[in-house]
Design a protein around this motif. Structure first.
Motif, short mmCIF file in Angstrom:
data_model
loop_
_atom_site.label_atom_id
_atom_site.label_comp_id
_atom_site.label_asym_id
_atom_site.label_seq_id
_atom_site.Cartn_x
_atom_site.Cartn_y
_atom_site.Cartn_z
N SER A 1 42.78 -26.05 31.24
CA SER A 1 42.72 -25.05 30.18
C SER A 1 41.76 -25.54 29.12
O SER A 1 41.36 -26.71 29.11
N ASP B 1 36.97 -18.49 31.32
CA ASP B 1 38.30 -18.96 31.72
C ASP B 1 38.60 -18.73 33.19
O ASP B 1 39.77 -18.64 33.58
N ILE C 1 36.68 -25.00 34.76
CA ILE C 1 36.95 -23.79 34.01
C ILE C 1 35.65 -23.30 33.39
O ILE C 1 34.91 -24.07 32.77
#
Length: 119
Positions: free
Chosen positions: A70, A55, A51
């Motif tokens: 995430s 994002d 990531i």
């Protein structure tokens, strides 16, 4: 210097779920590229998920649709949600940070957390 501490590994049955966490030190986290790698015995370390600071994510083909990476920049933490686990997901999982320090990119690794998926 960036320190990475992984947690959340363990033993789970096939089809189950785990969430890995990687807490990072330092004040550059939001701009770091964060990744999860894994390494099974006798095999090379492979990229699982990445990531970016914006994002943008990418995944190994073997985990697409099952794993989700995430990040929480307020907590300096990156996560790996692993669903529908398979026995072949068994490996040591390692967090990686790529940090721009001045004009040089540096790579840092955590100590790893073991994930074992039983049939």
């Amino acid at each position: 210097q960036v320190q990475l501490v992984e947690s959340g590994g363990g033993l789970v049955q096939a089809g189950g779920s785990l969430r890995l966490s990687c807490a990072a030190s330092g004040n550059t986290f939001s701009s770091n590229v964060m990744s999860w790698y894994r390494q099974a015995p006798g095999q090379e370390r492979e990229l699982v998920a990445k990531i970016t600071s914006r994002d943008i994510t990418n995944y190994a083909d073997s985990v697409k649709g099952r794993f989700t990476i995430s990040r929480d920049n307020h907590k300096n933490t990156v996560y790996l949600q692993m669903n529908s686990l398979k026995t072949e997901d068994t490996a040591g999982y390692y967090c990686n940070a790529v940090v721009l320090i001045g004009s040089v990119y540096k790579s840092y690794w955590g100590q790893g957390t073991q994930v074992t998926v039983s049939s």
